[in-house]
Design a protein around this motif. Structure first.
Motif, short mmCIF file in Angstrom:
data_model
loop_
_atom_site.label_atom_id
_atom_site.label_comp_id
_atom_site.label_asym_id
_atom_site.label_seq_id
_atom_site.Cartn_x
_atom_site.Cartn_y
_atom_site.Cartn_z
N UNK A 117 0.79 -1.24 0.00
CA UNK A 117 0.00 0.00 0.00
C UNK A 117 0.82 1.28 0.00
N UNK A 118 2.02 1.25 0.52
CA UNK A 118 2.82 2.48 0.60
C UNK A 118 3.75 2.66 -0.58
N UNK A 119 3.73 1.71 -1.48
CA UNK A 119 4.64 1.80 -2.61
C UNK A 119 4.06 2.71 -3.68
N UNK A 120 4.75 3.81 -3.96
CA UNK A 120 4.31 4.69 -5.03
C UNK A 120 5.06 4.40 -6.32
N UNK A 121 6.25 3.91 -6.19
CA UNK A 121 7.02 3.45 -7.34
C UNK A 121 7.66 2.13 -6.95
N UNK A 122 8.00 1.33 -7.94
CA UNK A 122 8.62 0.05 -7.64
C UNK A 122 7.60 -1.07 -7.60
N UNK A 123 7.97 -2.15 -6.96
CA UNK A 123 7.16 -3.36 -6.93
C UNK A 123 5.87 -3.14 -6.18
N UNK A 124 4.74 -3.53 -6.79
CA UNK A 124 3.41 -3.30 -6.21
C UNK A 124 2.86 -4.51 -5.45
N UNK A 125 3.58 -5.61 -5.46
CA UNK A 125 3.13 -6.77 -4.71
C UNK A 125 2.95 -7.99 -5.60
N UNK A 126 2.79 -9.14 -4.94
CA UNK A 126 2.75 -10.42 -5.64
C UNK A 126 1.60 -10.53 -6.62
N UNK A 127 0.43 -10.05 -6.27
CA UNK A 127 -0.70 -10.16 -7.20
C UNK A 127 -0.45 -9.32 -8.45
N UNK A 128 0.02 -8.11 -8.27
CA UNK A 128 0.22 -7.21 -9.41
C UNK A 128 1.43 -7.56 -10.27
N UNK A 129 2.48 -8.10 -9.66
CA UNK A 129 3.70 -8.39 -10.41
C UNK A 129 4.37 -9.63 -9.81
#
Length: 193
Positions: free
Chosen positions: A111-123
């Motif tokens: 939730x706090x990621x504005x750039x970079x890896x967005x998490x397992x579901x998204x990437x």
């Protein structure tokens, strides 16, 4: 060919394009019902999840004097490591189950990621490929595996579409501090089981 009609599309009508200018590709998501059919929950696992939810509810209501302990990684990026962690928790569980209800934290979004890896579901491959359908499959399989090991799971519902795919496998669903004031998240919570 002279006189041939060219098929009109949004792309040919708009020059330059006025919508989706920051979107590289659009891929449809698998329907939630299809994913549930592809990765079903066995009756004994569904019973375990139901009993885990009831136990957690009894603790929150003060009918059970145990404590709830939600423990696990910040977010899962390696399903094999998550299963290894779950197996260790399962070994520890009998030592403390009279005092604690252990719920494994299995968070998939950042939730706090504005750039970079967005998490397992998204990437799911951590490579910018954004194969969300594969991420949904991996997430559902992982939650099913952890429950099958005899550990209830907790996750944060950040993207309001995701619960359709995994909520039936979750004992504790969290809404984070940044989304508690979000109207759509309040509506989401009121509909979760």
């Amino acid at each position: 060919v002279h006189g041939a009609k060219k098929k009109l599309t949004m792309a040919t009508c708009l020059s330059p394009p006025l919508s989706n200018v920051r979107i590289k590709v659009i891929r449809p998501l698998i329907p939630p019902a299809c994913l549930e059919e592809e990765i079903p929950v066995a009756d004994e696992v569904a019973t375990f999840i139901d009993h885990s939810r009831q136990a957690l509810s009894a603790i929150i209501q003060g009918k059970d004097d145990r404590l709830v302990v939600v423990v696990g990684p910040c977010s899962v990026h390696d399903p094999a490591a998550a299963i290894e962690y779950a197996k260790k928790l399962r070994e520890f569980k009998p030592e403390v189950e009279k005092e604690l209800l252990i719920v494994m934290r299995v968070y998939f979004e950042k939730p706090r990621t504005t750039v970079g890896w967005k998490g397992l579901i998204n990437d799911p491959f951590l490579d910018g490929s954004f194969n969300i359908n594969k991420g949904l499959r991996i997430a559902r399989e992982l939650l099913l595996d952890v429950n099958t090991l005899g550990l209830p799971v907790a996750t944060e519902f950040l993207d309001t579409i995701i619960p359709q795919y995994i909520a039936d496998l979750v004992t504790w669903g969290a809404i984070g501090a940044r989304t508690t004031e979000s109207q759509i998240h309040r509506e989401l919570v009121s509909g979760l089981s």
